[in-house]
Design a protein around this motif. Structure first.
Motif, PDB file in Angstrom:
ATOM      1  N   MET A   7       0.875  -1.113  -0.003  1.00  0.00           N
ATOM      2  CA  MET A   7       0.002   0.047   0.010  1.00  0.00           C
ATOM      3  C   MET A   7       0.788   1.349   0.003  1.00  0.00           C
ATOM      4  O   MET A   7       1.890   1.299   0.899  1.00  0.00           O
ATOM      5  CB  MET A   7      -0.849  -0.058   1.406  1.00  0.00           C
ATOM      6  N   GLN A   8       0.616   2.147  -0.736  1.00  0.00           N
ATOM      7  CA  GLN A   8       1.055   3.327  -1.041  1.00  0.00           C
ATOM      8  C   GLN A   8       0.598   4.503  -0.051  1.00  0.00           C
ATOM      9  O   GLN A   8      -0.553   4.677  -0.007  1.00  0.00           O
ATOM     10  CB  GLN A   8       1.082   3.921  -2.274  1.00  0.00           C
ATOM     11  N   PRO A   9       1.268   5.326   0.406  1.00  0.00           N
ATOM     12  CA  PRO A   9       0.642   6.523   1.438  1.00  0.00           C
ATOM     13  C   PRO A   9      -0.069   7.371   0.603  1.00  0.00           C
ATOM     14  O   PRO A   9       0.622   7.789  -0.780  1.00  0.00           O
ATOM     15  CB  PRO A   9       1.765   7.050   2.278  1.00  0.00           C
ATOM     16  N   LEU A  10      -1.082   7.936   1.021  1.00  0.00           N
ATOM     17  CA  LEU A  10      -1.688   9.020   0.136  1.00  0.00           C
ATOM     18  C   LEU A  10      -1.749  10.268   0.866  1.00  0.00           C
ATOM     19  O   LEU A  10      -2.072  10.278   2.003  1.00  0.00           O
ATOM     20  CB  LEU A  10      -3.026   8.695  -0.267  1.00  0.00           C
ATOM     21  N   ALA A  11      -1.194  11.319   0.503  1.00  0.00           N
ATOM     22  CA  ALA A  11      -1.204  12.734   0.985  1.00  0.00           C
ATOM     23  C   ALA A  11      -2.083  13.414   0.185  1.00  0.00           C
ATOM     24  O   ALA A  11      -1.690  13.739  -1.169  1.00  0.00           O
ATOM     25  CB  ALA A  11       0.202  12.979   1.187  1.00  0.00           C
ATOM     26  N   LEU A  12      -3.075  14.268   0.594  1.00  0.00           N
ATOM     27  CA  LEU A  12      -3.781  15.386  -0.088  1.00  0.00           C
ATOM     28  C   LEU A  12      -3.273  16.525   0.290  1.00  0.00           C
ATOM     29  O   LEU A  12      -3.493  16.981   1.548  1.00  0.00           O
ATOM     30  CB  LEU A  12      -5.378  15.270   0.443  1.00  0.00           C
ATOM     31  N   ALA A  13      -2.544  17.247  -0.398  1.00  0.00           N
ATOM     32  CA  ALA A  13      -2.025  18.553  -0.104  1.00  0.00           C
ATOM     33  C   ALA A  13      -2.952  19.617  -0.361  1.00  0.00           C
ATOM     34  O   ALA A  13      -3.288  19.698  -1.729  1.00  0.00           O
ATOM     35  CB  ALA A  13      -0.530  18.744  -0.840  1.00  0.00           C
ATOM     36  N   SER A  14      -3.470  20.325   0.519  1.00  0.00           N
ATOM     37  CA  SER A  14      -4.321  21.412   0.248  1.00  0.00           C
ATOM     38  C   SER A  14      -4.116  22.623   1.264  1.00  0.00           C
ATOM     39  O   SER A  14      -3.416  22.383   2.215  1.00  0.00           O
ATOM     40  CB  SER A  14      -5.669  20.966   0.533  1.00  0.00           C
ATOM     41  N   ARG A  15      -4.318  23.629   0.670  1.00  0.00           N
ATOM     42  CA  ARG A  15      -4.204  24.743   1.765  1.00  0.00           C
ATOM     43  C   ARG A  15      -5.257  25.882   1.559  1.00  0.00           C
ATOM     44  O   ARG A  15      -5.971  25.984   0.359  1.00  0.00           O
ATOM     45  CB  ARG A  15      -2.861  25.517   1.272  1.00  0.00           C
ATOM     46  N   VAL A  16      -5.358  26.724   2.470  1.00  0.00           N
ATOM     47  CA  VAL A  16      -6.590  27.618   2.375  1.00  0.00           C
ATOM     48  C   VAL A  16      -6.123  28.502   0.942  1.00  0.00           C
ATOM     49  O   VAL A  16      -5.229  29.088   0.889  1.00  0.00           O
ATOM     50  CB  VAL A  16      -6.701  28.689   3.394  1.00  0.00           C
ATOM     51  N   GLY A  17      -7.158  28.750   0.266  1.00  0.00           N
ATOM     52  CA  GLY A  17      -7.066  29.774  -0.982  1.00  0.00           C
ATOM     53  C   GLY A  17      -6.735  29.186  -2.209  1.00  0.00           C
ATOM     54  O   GLY A  17      -6.545  29.787  -3.225  1.00  0.00           O
ATOM     55  N   ILE A  18      -6.442  27.693  -1.987  1.00  0.00           N
ATOM     56  CA  ILE A  18      -5.974  27.033  -3.405  1.00  0.00           C
ATOM     57  C   ILE A  18      -7.088  26.976  -4.343  1.00  0.00           C
ATOM     58  O   ILE A  18      -8.290  27.022  -3.865  1.00  0.00           O
ATOM     59  CB  ILE A  18      -5.562  25.707  -3.212  1.00  0.00           C
ATOM     60  N   ARG A  19      -6.727  27.242  -5.655  1.00  0.00           N
ATOM     61  CA  ARG A  19      -7.891  27.184  -6.588  1.00  0.00           C
ATOM     62  C   ARG A  19      -7.853  26.082  -7.251  1.00  0.00           C
ATOM     63  O   ARG A  19      -6.677  25.748  -8.032  1.00  0.00           O
ATOM     64  CB  ARG A  19      -7.827  28.438  -7.468  1.00  0.00           C
ATOM     65  N   LEU A  20      -8.816  25.395  -7.633  1.00  0.00           N
ATOM     66  CA  LEU A  20      -8.857  24.218  -8.642  1.00  0.00           C
ATOM     67  C   LEU A  20      -9.997  24.376  -9.667  1.00  0.00           C
ATOM     68  O   LEU A  20     -10.903  25.126  -9.385  1.00  0.00           O
ATOM     69  CB  LEU A  20      -9.231  22.831  -7.832  1.00  0.00           C
ATOM     70  N   PRO A  21     -10.005  23.823 -10.759  1.00  0.00           N
ATOM     71  CA  PRO A  21     -11.142  23.725 -11.696  1.00  0.00           C
ATOM     72  C   PRO A  21     -12.264  23.331 -11.153  1.00  0.00           C
ATOM     73  O   PRO A  21     -12.374  22.347 -10.640  1.00  0.00           O
ATOM     74  CB  PRO A  21     -10.797  23.075 -13.056  1.00  0.00           C
ATOM     75  N   ALA A  22     -13.369  24.052 -11.289  1.00  0.00           N
ATOM     76  CA  ALA A  22     -14.813  23.776 -10.332  1.00  0.00           C
ATOM     77  C   ALA A  22     -15.151  22.488 -10.900  1.00  0.00           C
ATOM     78  O   ALA A  22     -15.729  21.566  -9.985  1.00  0.00           O
ATOM     79  CB  ALA A  22     -15.496  24.860 -10.843  1.00  0.00           C
ATOM     80  N   HIS A  23     -15.055  22.004 -12.171  1.00  0.00           N
ATOM     81  CA  HIS A  23     -15.636  20.718 -12.600  1.00  0.00           C
ATOM     82  C   HIS A  23     -15.023  19.507 -12.128  1.00  0.00           C
ATOM     83  O   HIS A  23     -15.512  18.321 -12.190  1.00  0.00           O
ATOM     84  CB  HIS A  23     -15.643  20.709 -14.012  1.00  0.00           C
ATOM     85  N   VAL A  24     -13.821  19.737 -11.398  1.00  0.00           N
ATOM     86  CA  VAL A  24     -13.150  18.586 -10.848  1.00  0.00           C
ATOM     87  C   VAL A  24     -13.404  18.205  -9.218  1.00  0.00           C
ATOM     88  O   VAL A  24     -12.491  17.331  -8.844  1.00  0.00           O
ATOM     89  CB  VAL A  24     -11.670  18.382 -11.310  1.00  0.00           C
ATOM     90  N   THR A  25     -14.179  19.039  -8.821  1.00  0.00           N
ATOM     91  CA  THR A  25     -14.028  19.147  -7.347  1.00  0.00           C
ATOM     92  C   THR A  25     -15.679  19.034  -6.912  1.00  0.00           C
ATOM     93  O   THR A  25     -16.589  19.634  -7.537  1.00  0.00           O
ATOM     94  CB  THR A  25     -13.522  20.346  -6.667  1.00  0.00           C
ATOM     95  N   GLY A  26     -16.049  18.559  -5.588  1.00  0.00           N
ATOM     96  CA  GLY A  26     -17.261  18.291  -5.377  1.00  0.00           C
ATOM     97  C   GLY A  26     -18.055  19.759  -4.989  1.00  0.00           C
ATOM     98  O   GLY A  26     -19.208  19.903  -5.416  1.00  0.00           O
ATOM     99  N   VAL A  27     -17.227  20.628  -4.158  1.00  0.00           N
ATOM    100  CA  VAL A  27     -17.594  21.846  -3.891  1.00  0.00           C
ATOM    101  C   VAL A  27     -17.741  22.744  -5.212  1.00  0.00           C
ATOM    102  O   VAL A  27     -18.929  23.394  -5.497  1.00  0.00           O
ATOM    103  CB  VAL A  27     -16.643  22.543  -3.129  1.00  0.00           C
ATOM    104  N   GLY A  28     -16.871  22.568  -6.101  1.00  0.00           N
ATOM    105  CA  GLY A  28     -17.197  23.170  -7.478  1.00  0.00           C
ATOM    106  C   GLY A  28     -18.379  22.961  -8.290  1.00  0.00           C
ATOM    107  O   GLY A  28     -19.053  23.747  -8.701  1.00  0.00           O
ATOM    108  N   LYS A  29     -18.647  21.367  -8.152  1.00  0.00           N
ATOM    109  CA  LYS A  29     -19.810  20.983  -8.766  1.00  0.00           C
ATOM    110  C   LYS A  29     -21.126  21.579  -8.292  1.00  0.00           C
ATOM    111  O   LYS A  29     -22.100  21.756  -8.730  1.00  0.00           O
ATOM    112  CB  LYS A  29     -20.004  19.392  -9.035  1.00  0.00           C
TER     113      LYS A  29
END
Length: 147
Positions: free
Chosen positions: A1-23
């Protein structure tokens, strides 16, 4: 098993169509507005599950509206599942969203139900503070309370 890290920070911008919040936020928009926002947009594929066209996005947003929540099933980051729900204002318009993300290897149907139930309850509380009343005939009054 490989460790999984979700690197996120306040204010990061992602394309809306690829995120739950964006959708969730996009689902609150009228179709002509969506057409204008995505006119000429190239849908970048971040993972094999990424929505890759405006037609697919519109189908996904119809599901969000019907279900009252959105999912991101590894559409930006493989191995990460997100569920998001809308926060509604006095008129029933989506003004914000809240979400929970988990690794998909830990996701069970029971956990998914508990996350959704908790999110819906918290979002209902925040929406209520903004003046939203489910029994007032608002357009989003029939948000499901479970899956």
């Amino acid at each position: 098993m490989q460790p999984l890290a979700l690197a996120s920070r306040v204010g990061i911008r992602l394309p809306a169509h690829v995120t739950g919040v964006g959708k969730v936020l996009l689902a609150g928009l009228a179709e002509p507005t969506l057409d204008g926002l995505f006119a000429g947009t190239e849908f970048v594929k971040y993972t094999p599950k990424t929505i890759s066209s405006l037609a697919r996005l519109k189908r996904a947003l119809r599901e969000v509206r019907a279900n009252g929540f959105a999912q991101d099933e590894g559409e930006y980051t493989r191995g990460v599942y997100c569920i998001a729900v809308p926060i509604l204002d006095e008129g029933g318009a989506t003004v914000a969203a809240m979400r929970v993300s988990v690794t998909d290897v830990r996701l069970t149907d029971d956990l998914k139900e508990r996350i959704l139930s908790g999110l819906l309850a918290k979002a209902a509380g925040v929406s209520g503070r903004l003046g939203y009343r489910a029994d007032a005939g608002n357009r989003a009054a029939d948000l499901p309370v479970d899956m």
